[in-house]
Design a protein around this motif. Sequence first.
Motif, PDB file in Angstrom:
ATOM      1  N   ALA A   1      -4.549  12.696  13.596  1.00 23.44           N
ATOM      2  CA  ALA A   1      -3.527  13.640  14.074  1.00 23.44           C
ATOM      3  C   ALA A   1      -3.611  14.984  13.354  1.00 23.44           C
ATOM      4  O   ALA A   1      -2.592  15.584  13.011  1.00 23.44           O
ATOM      5  CB  ALA A   1      -2.134  13.030  13.907  1.00 23.44           C
ATOM      6  N   GLY A   2      -4.817  15.458  13.089  1.00 19.37           N
ATOM      7  CA  GLY A   2      -5.007  16.775  12.494  1.00 19.37           C
ATOM      8  C   GLY A   2      -4.890  16.807  10.986  1.00 19.37           C
ATOM      9  O   GLY A   2      -5.079  17.863  10.378  1.00 19.37           O
ATOM     10  N   ASN A   3      -4.577  15.675  10.352  1.00 19.48           N
ATOM     11  CA  ASN A   3      -4.475  15.611   8.896  1.00 19.48           C
ATOM     12  C   ASN A   3      -5.417  14.533   8.365  1.00 19.48           C
ATOM     13  O   ASN A   3      -6.064  13.812   9.126  1.00 19.48           O
ATOM     14  CB  ASN A   3      -3.030  15.308   8.460  1.00 19.48           C
ATOM     15  CG  ASN A   3      -2.076  16.425   8.828  1.00 19.48           C
ATOM     16  OD1 ASN A   3      -2.396  17.593   8.667  1.00 19.48           O
ATOM     17  ND2 ASN A   3      -0.909  16.063   9.336  1.00 19.48           N
ATOM     18  N   VAL A   4      -5.461  14.437   7.038  1.00 24.89           N
ATOM     19  CA  VAL A   4      -6.228  13.383   6.386  1.00 24.89           C
ATOM     20  C   VAL A   4      -5.254  12.352   5.836  1.00 24.89           C
ATOM     21  O   VAL A   4      -4.292  12.702   5.138  1.00 24.89           O
ATOM     22  CB  VAL A   4      -7.106  13.950   5.252  1.00 24.89           C
ATOM     23  CG1 VAL A   4      -7.765  12.818   4.475  1.00 24.89           C
ATOM     24  CG2 VAL A   4      -8.174  14.874   5.825  1.00 24.89           C
ATOM     25  N   VAL A   5      -5.471  11.083   6.178  1.00 25.25           N
ATOM     26  CA  VAL A   5      -4.597   9.986   5.753  1.00 25.25           C
ATOM     27  C   VAL A   5      -5.340   9.139   4.725  1.00 25.25           C
ATOM     28  O   VAL A   5      -6.509   8.812   4.916  1.00 25.25           O
ATOM     29  CB  VAL A   5      -4.181   9.110   6.960  1.00 25.25           C
ATOM     30  CG1 VAL A   5      -3.329   7.935   6.499  1.00 25.25           C
ATOM     31  CG2 VAL A   5      -3.431   9.948   7.983  1.00 25.25           C
TER      32      VAL A   5
ATOM     33  N   HIS B   1       0.848  -1.200   0.000  1.00 25.25           N
ATOM     34  CA  HIS B   1       0.000   0.000   0.000  1.00 25.25           C
ATOM     35  C   HIS B   1       0.881   1.246   0.000  1.00 25.25           C
ATOM     36  O   HIS B   1       1.997   1.248   0.527  1.00 25.25           O
ATOM     37  CB  HIS B   1      -0.907   0.048   1.239  1.00 25.25           C
ATOM     38  CG  HIS B   1      -2.053  -0.908   1.186  1.00 25.25           C
ATOM     39  ND1 HIS B   1      -1.911  -2.256   1.452  1.00 25.25           N
ATOM     40  CD2 HIS B   1      -3.367  -0.708   0.894  1.00 25.25           C
ATOM     41  CE1 HIS B   1      -3.090  -2.847   1.340  1.00 25.25           C
ATOM     42  NE2 HIS B   1      -3.980  -1.931   1.001  1.00 25.25           N
ATOM     43  N   LEU B   2       0.357   2.299  -0.612  1.00 26.56           N
ATOM     44  CA  LEU B   2       0.945   3.629  -0.493  1.00 26.56           C
ATOM     45  C   LEU B   2       0.204   4.368   0.609  1.00 26.56           C
ATOM     46  O   LEU B   2      -1.018   4.269   0.711  1.00 26.56           O
ATOM     47  CB  LEU B   2       0.824   4.412  -1.802  1.00 26.56           C
ATOM     48  CG  LEU B   2       1.531   3.824  -3.024  1.00 26.56           C
ATOM     49  CD1 LEU B   2       1.268   4.691  -4.243  1.00 26.56           C
ATOM     50  CD2 LEU B   2       3.026   3.699  -2.780  1.00 26.56           C
ATOM     51  N   LEU B   3       0.933   5.115   1.432  1.00 26.39           N
ATOM     52  CA  LEU B   3       0.306   5.886   2.502  1.00 26.39           C
ATOM     53  C   LEU B   3       0.516   7.372   2.222  1.00 26.39           C
ATOM     54  O   LEU B   3       1.655   7.824   2.066  1.00 26.39           O
ATOM     55  CB  LEU B   3       0.902   5.504   3.856  1.00 26.39           C
ATOM     56  CG  LEU B   3       0.117   6.049   5.055  1.00 26.39           C
ATOM     57  CD1 LEU B   3       0.066   5.010   6.163  1.00 26.39           C
ATOM     58  CD2 LEU B   3       0.740   7.336   5.587  1.00 26.39           C
ATOM     59  N   LEU B   4      -0.577   8.128   2.133  1.00 25.89           N
ATOM     60  CA  LEU B   4      -0.544   9.542   1.817  1.00 25.89           C
ATOM     61  C   LEU B   4      -1.077  10.345   3.004  1.00 25.89           C
ATOM     62  O   LEU B   4      -2.064   9.946   3.624  1.00 25.89           O
ATOM     63  CB  LEU B   4      -1.397   9.874   0.578  1.00 25.89           C
ATOM     64  CG  LEU B   4      -0.844   9.512  -0.809  1.00 25.89           C
ATOM     65  CD1 LEU B   4      -0.674   8.006  -0.971  1.00 25.89           C
ATOM     66  CD2 LEU B   4      -1.757  10.056  -1.897  1.00 25.89           C
ATOM     67  N   VAL B   5      -0.428  11.452   3.306  1.00 25.88           N
ATOM     68  CA  VAL B   5      -0.893  12.377   4.345  1.00 25.88           C
ATOM     69  C   VAL B   5      -1.129  13.727   3.679  1.00 25.88           C
ATOM     70  O   VAL B   5      -0.241  14.245   2.997  1.00 25.88           O
ATOM     71  CB  VAL B   5       0.130  12.510   5.490  1.00 25.88           C
ATOM     72  CG1 VAL B   5      -0.383  13.486   6.543  1.00 25.88           C
ATOM     73  CG2 VAL B   5       0.405  11.156   6.118  1.00 25.88           C
TER      74      VAL B   5
ATOM     75  N   VAL C   1       0.375  17.178  -0.243  1.00 27.12           N
ATOM     76  CA  VAL C   1       0.302  15.732   0.003  1.00 27.12           C
ATOM     77  C   VAL C   1       1.712  15.151   0.041  1.00 27.12           C
ATOM     78  O   VAL C   1       2.516  15.389  -0.869  1.00 27.12           O
ATOM     79  CB  VAL C   1      -0.526  15.019  -1.086  1.00 27.12           C
ATOM     80  CG1 VAL C   1      -0.579  13.517  -0.802  1.00 27.12           C
ATOM     81  CG2 VAL C   1      -1.939  15.592  -1.155  1.00 27.12           C
ATOM     82  N   ALA C   2       2.015  14.401   1.092  1.00 26.22           N
ATOM     83  CA  ALA C   2       3.270  13.648   1.201  1.00 26.22           C
ATOM     84  C   ALA C   2       2.946  12.165   1.161  1.00 26.22           C
ATOM     85  O   ALA C   2       1.959  11.727   1.753  1.00 26.22           O
ATOM     86  CB  ALA C   2       3.996  13.997   2.500  1.00 26.22           C
TER      87      ALA C   2
END
Length: 658
Positions: free
Chosen positions: A478-482, A444-448, A515-516
Amino acid sequence: MSAPTPSAAPHLRLLLDLLAEDAPAEALGAVSSKARAAGVSAGELAEVEAATATALRIRGVLRQHRRRELQLTALFDTAGDLAASRDLDEVLKAIVRRARMLLGTDTAYLTLPDEEAGDTYMRVTDGSVSVLFQRLRLELGHGLGGLVAQTASPYATPDYRTDDRFHHTRNINAGVLDEGLVAILGVPLLLGSSRGGAGKVIGVLFAADRAPRVFSPDEVALLCSLAAHAAIAIDTARALDDTRSALDELAEKNAELAEANAAVRAHSAAMQRAEEAHDRLTDLVLRGRDVKDVAAAVAGLLDSPLTIHDPGGRPLAAVRPDGADLAADSMDAGWLAETAEESRTGARAVHRDGRWICAVLAGRELLAGLVLHRRAQLDDSDRRLFERASVVTGLLLLLRRTVAETENRIRGELINDLLTEADRDPAGLAERGRRLGIDLDRPHLLLVAEGGARERLAPAAMRYLFGGDIHGVSAEHAGNVVLLIEAGDPGAAAGDAARAAAAQLGQLVQAPVTVAATGPARSARELASAHGEAARCLRAMRVLGRTGEGACVEELGFLGVVLGNAQDVDGFVSATLGPLLEYDAQRGTHLVRTLDAYFGSGGSLIRAKDELHVHVNTVVQRLDRVQVLLGRDWNEPGRALELQLALRLHLLTDGRER
């Protein structure tokens, strides 16, 4: 001999029994107290309390599913009434009754204009107890209904009596007061193609409560869908009345009977074709088919290719008239939005650049655009068919999104647990993932992501996953969208995924989104570690001023070496010094050593030539070759810093010292 400590097992079984019986939340909450009173040990008591919290969460999800099922059943029953009945009174009563049931309000009602009297009147009510209210007649433009009719837009008020957005009159206030209504929602019945012109409001559908209440956007959208069905029923009934009137007149005009009969037969055939087409589309809804099936049916009926695009221009379905798939590229989002707005404003299909476009709406929200690839004009019946297809498509997309939102919310809980408790029970997390359709053992790729208002970014992330061919899940953490996205290719580029997500999410929220991304990664522990790396990458992008972009750690240069979990030193050295290393290896030169001496002497040519034991001209010539190989900016501060770090790492990994 002391008595054995009571076990937690009976209390855990009690929780399961209460869940099976759909017991109230108070009964579930009392299990922990019973276990404590029974003397269960502290460790097992903690397990009972955790299981109680999980049971309460499961109970909430089950109740939400049951509510969704009741809503879907009501919508399907309404569509079935339209397909099976031609009696306008029966259909309107069913729609009003189900509007009340669907929104759970105290009453629901529908008003229609009286063209002869110049006002509007109560056509159908359900749940009303006031005779005065049931016989109420409203002057045009007055009250909440007047505001809805004037603007052709839905309006809701949590307290009608204190709301000054619309004109209050004595008789309306008396009727509302006698009925005891407080919160009212009204949506327009829009007729896209009618004798009165495009986008004519032919009535208003209301849902009301006798206590203050705030109606949610989903409730507004669902009532708009019912209003669209009511408008279709009224339109069909009026068309049939027109046909009957024409037949009555023909009986009195024997001289023109033959010509008139031909016209009536053509009109009747067109009406019958439209009714059959609507029945066919309604049947697709009842059988739970997808938007692609609607597209195939309409393309076949209108003998033209048809595509359906989401608001971002991505194709949701594309078919030929024979039902075969059609290769379709993404459509320009700006052009689609502009054309869909013209369709929405006029409440009808529009012809633009050799294509027919009809907006698919849920209230005022644009869900998609239907595009019929046909240059020829559409007659009234075909145009009406095309416009009705947009109503059915909107209903399917709304139901599909409602289900997707519920599933994503449940899966989002897994993501939060995965990122906070990966080491606690990785096997349990993997098993939960498999039950929810997420195989954590696959890459999987994980994006924040961050940017815009969080209350807009989280729904946008869900629509981004829902609207395309991307398989994944989103959650707030944690305040972001994952976002957790399946990497179909083991070598999938995280940077490409980050840039695509940043562009689409920014378009959806109308604000820059950064996006990271990291990965591919697999297993609970790897994904939790990947999240930490992505969060650090996001902070670095913020510091570097790369707001509104997408990137991965490997693309941040030397910062990637510092921030990344993998710490790909060899890759960084190769990317930074590669041309010099290759040149030295092929020609036996000493460019890398010369560059290191130059930086080590603080940029002094004299000290560099002394360290290298060569003439100063030799140092100059070698640095000129460095510039040819690395570019003119090799000695600028940012580039020089990367080169010096790469030199240090190269000397360390090569086993030598300066």
